[in-house]
Design a protein around this motif. Sequence first.
Motif, PDB file in Angstrom:
ATOM      1  N   LEU A 353       8.198   5.686  -4.660  1.00 15.49           N
ATOM      2  CA  LEU A 353       8.673   6.831  -5.429  1.00 15.49           C
ATOM      3  C   LEU A 353       7.462   7.594  -5.973  1.00 15.49           C
ATOM      4  CD1 LEU A 353      11.057   8.372  -6.750  1.00 15.49           C
ATOM      5  CD2 LEU A 353      10.761   6.857  -8.727  1.00 15.49           C
ATOM      6  N   PRO A 354       7.254   8.855  -5.553  1.00 13.81           N
ATOM      7  CA  PRO A 354       6.088   9.614  -6.042  1.00 13.81           C
ATOM      8  C   PRO A 354       6.281  10.048  -7.506  1.00 13.81           C
ATOM      9  CG  PRO A 354       7.013  10.543  -4.018  1.00 13.81           C
ATOM     10  CD  PRO A 354       8.019   9.597  -4.558  1.00 13.81           C
ATOM     11  N   LYS A 355       5.190  10.284  -8.181  1.00 10.55           N
ATOM     12  CA  LYS A 355       5.251  10.855  -9.522  1.00 10.55           C
ATOM     13  C   LYS A 355       5.710  12.315  -9.424  1.00 10.55           C
ATOM     14  CE  LYS A 355       1.555   8.009 -11.504  1.00 10.55           C
ATOM     15  NZ  LYS A 355       0.177   7.987 -12.062  1.00 10.55           N
ATOM     16  N   VAL A 374      -2.479  -6.679  -0.781  1.00  8.24           N
ATOM     17  CA  VAL A 374      -1.821  -7.376  -1.888  1.00  8.24           C
ATOM     18  C   VAL A 374      -0.904  -8.483  -1.390  1.00  8.24           C
ATOM     19  CG1 VAL A 374      -0.162  -7.102  -3.776  1.00  8.24           C
ATOM     20  CG2 VAL A 374      -1.982  -5.410  -3.459  1.00  8.24           C
ATOM     21  N   THR A 375      -0.090  -8.183  -0.386  1.00 10.86           N
ATOM     22  CA  THR A 375       0.938  -9.149   0.045  1.00 10.86           C
ATOM     23  C   THR A 375       0.477 -10.045   1.191  1.00 10.86           C
ATOM     24  OG1 THR A 375       1.936  -7.686   1.721  1.00 10.86           O
ATOM     25  CG2 THR A 375       2.706  -7.467  -0.563  1.00 10.86           C
ATOM     26  N   LYS A 376      -0.593  -9.644   1.892  1.00 12.22           N
ATOM     27  CA  LYS A 376      -1.064 -10.327   3.105  1.00 12.22           C
ATOM     28  C   LYS A 376      -0.059 -10.197   4.246  1.00 12.22           C
ATOM     29  CE  LYS A 376      -4.738 -11.648   0.917  1.00 12.22           C
ATOM     30  NZ  LYS A 376      -4.505 -10.923  -0.334  1.00 12.22           N
ATOM     31  N   LEU A 377       0.784  -9.169   4.164  1.00 10.50           N
ATOM     32  CA  LEU A 377       1.798  -8.901   5.178  1.00 10.50           C
ATOM     33  C   LEU A 377       1.814  -7.408   5.500  1.00 10.50           C
ATOM     34  CD1 LEU A 377       4.677 -10.955   3.534  1.00 10.50           C
ATOM     35  CD2 LEU A 377       3.571 -11.574   5.702  1.00 10.50           C
ATOM     36  N   ARG A 378       2.275  -7.079   6.690  1.00  5.07           N
ATOM     37  CA  ARG A 378       2.468  -5.678   7.029  1.00  5.07           C
ATOM     38  C   ARG A 378       3.833  -5.218   6.531  1.00  5.07           C
ATOM     39  NH1 ARG A 378      -0.276  -7.436  11.723  1.00  5.07           N
ATOM     40  NH2 ARG A 378      -2.233  -6.294  12.087  1.00  5.07           N
ATOM     41  N   GLY A 379       3.876  -3.983   6.042  1.00  7.56           N
ATOM     42  CA  GLY A 379       5.131  -3.414   5.594  1.00  7.56           C
ATOM     43  C   GLY A 379       5.267  -1.977   6.042  1.00  7.56           C
ATOM     44  N   ASN A 380       6.486  -1.554   6.318  1.00 11.15           N
ATOM     45  CA  ASN A 380       6.751  -0.172   6.707  1.00 11.15           C
ATOM     46  C   ASN A 380       6.911   0.666   5.437  1.00 11.15           C
ATOM     47  OD1 ASN A 380       6.833  -0.855   9.474  1.00 11.15           O
ATOM     48  ND2 ASN A 380       8.951  -1.533   9.257  1.00 11.15           N
ATOM     49  N   VAL A 381       5.950   1.552   5.178  1.00  9.52           N
ATOM     50  CA  VAL A 381       5.949   2.360   3.959  1.00  9.52           C
ATOM     51  C   VAL A 381       6.836   3.582   4.143  1.00  9.52           C
ATOM     52  CG1 VAL A 381       4.531   3.740   2.404  1.00  9.52           C
ATOM     53  CG2 VAL A 381       3.668   1.561   3.288  1.00  9.52           C
ATOM     54  N   GLU A 382       7.709   3.846   3.175  1.00 12.40           N
ATOM     55  CA  GLU A 382       8.591   5.009   3.207  1.00 12.40           C
ATOM     56  C   GLU A 382       8.551   5.702   1.850  1.00 12.40           C
ATOM     57  OE1 GLU A 382      12.543   4.042   4.475  1.00 12.40           O
ATOM     58  OE2 GLU A 382      11.830   2.466   5.838  1.00 12.40           O
ATOM     59  N   VAL A 383       8.203   6.960   1.821  1.00 14.22           N
ATOM     60  CA  VAL A 383       8.265   7.758   0.597  1.00 14.22           C
ATOM     61  C   VAL A 383       9.688   8.285   0.466  1.00 14.22           C
ATOM     62  CG1 VAL A 383       7.373   9.766  -0.627  1.00 14.22           C
ATOM     63  CG2 VAL A 383       5.838   8.381   0.795  1.00 14.22           C
ATOM     64  N   VAL A 384      10.346   7.983  -0.649  1.00 13.09           N
ATOM     65  CA  VAL A 384      11.765   8.311  -0.805  1.00 13.09           C
ATOM     66  C   VAL A 384      11.991   9.103  -2.093  1.00 13.09           C
ATOM     67  CG1 VAL A 384      12.520   6.287   0.493  1.00 13.09           C
ATOM     68  CG2 VAL A 384      12.255   6.139  -1.991  1.00 13.09           C
ATOM     69  N   GLU A 385      13.126   9.797  -2.131  1.00 14.20           N
ATOM     70  CA  GLU A 385      13.532  10.529  -3.324  1.00 14.20           C
ATOM     71  C   GLU A 385      14.088   9.555  -4.360  1.00 14.20           C
ATOM     72  OE1 GLU A 385      16.348  13.361  -2.009  1.00 14.20           O
ATOM     73  OE2 GLU A 385      14.875  14.616  -0.960  1.00 14.20           O
ATOM     74  N   GLU A 386      14.129  10.008  -5.610  1.00 12.10           N
ATOM     75  CA  GLU A 386      14.547   9.115  -6.698  1.00 12.10           C
ATOM     76  C   GLU A 386      15.969   8.610  -6.508  1.00 12.10           C
ATOM     77  OE1 GLU A 386      14.309   8.747 -11.544  1.00 12.10           O
ATOM     78  OE2 GLU A 386      13.715  10.600 -10.546  1.00 12.10           O
ATOM     79  N   ALA A 387      16.866   9.435  -5.974  1.00  8.59           N
ATOM     80  CA  ALA A 387      18.254   9.008  -5.784  1.00  8.59           C
ATOM     81  C   ALA A 387      18.341   7.803  -4.854  1.00  8.59           C
ATOM     82  CB  ALA A 387      19.087  10.165  -5.236  1.00  8.59           C
TER      83      ALA A 387
END
Length: 403
Positions: A353-355, A374-387
Amino acid sequence: MTDLIAQVRRLLERLPADSEVAKRMQRAGIQPADINALDDLARIPILKKEDLPLLQRQESALARALPFGGLASASRVFYSPAGIFDFEARQGRHWRADQAVRAARIGAGDILLNTFSYHMTPAARMFEDSAIAAGAVVVPSGPGQIPIQLDIMRRLGVTAFVGLPSFLNMLIDAAIAQGLDWKKEFRLTRAIVGAEPISVSARRRFEQDFGIELFTVYGTADLGIVGYECESHDGWHVDDDLIVQICEPDSGIPLGNAEIGEVVATLAREFYPLVRFATGDLSRIESARCACGRPGIRLMGVLGRTNQTVKVRGMFVYPAFAQQIAQAHDWVASVRIRVEREGESDRMRVLVLPKAGAAVPADLSTLEESVRGVTKLRGNVEVVEEAIFRQSDKVIEDVRKWD
């Protein structure tokens, strides 16, 4: 059980007053002489695994955790992403994997592919020495490099496997993709798997389609192997050295055999004693004799966690990780981690969630690097809306389904 309680009492009598266990007992007003039966253990307050990162950062914490010899008494020190040190003794069956190896009938004549990581965490070490002592030849391959692993398996005639069930599934799928006939070109017949759940359908596929008998295990980096599966495949036999109780997560009060509660273990060893250690895993106890004839209780699987911490591809992912990722990037207001299942593999989605008013970078690779760091794992990053972000109030949401 009486002998184990006596061992606990003798250990408590010898502990230095400033050791971690002794301090817990002092705060509760408990003396070693008060511990004479299993029910008496409940008088000792639990030590929660989730408290270890902070506890181990306190002054003289390592000396208090290792009361007889301090850090010099260890042969190896491992480190988890959560910031927890785990210690290996210089002698004895520290990890207690020998019973799991015997139950899986691994011994002379076997070639064992050990695909657990040999880096920082102890899973690979838990099985290596026990398999060698049983007469097996061990290939310390670790995870990854699937084409090389398949070549090793075919050329050496690997008969046994240790590692994540999802990685075993990757090896099989890769072999099929190469046009290899698994049953004709591979000799693998037994696998010890752990550190992540396995579905009924996945287990059926391994055993019926590929002739691999699975033996699941349950353990922690702190305790070593807690329980192992026998040839009857009906729960985990608790290791002979351990006292395991199922307790209310907050109070530590023991529950009945049929009730689901937190796994609390007591290991009466001088090196890194763990007394009333609360793992954070939920399970229940089966006290009826197993069809295999082995005595003692069994744990009937991991039935959840006491908090939002989840295990993904064999690694714990803690709620604090989301905050660490967010704090590393000025434009990020908050992070949520969603764990899903894709086929027979775990998938980690990182919802960002962006500022308000912040410029979102087009290239998210730096954020992806933070997730992995941080996690030592790969993750799929998604920028999402607050809702979308507020659809759940959980920092870590586990939506995996196990049939």
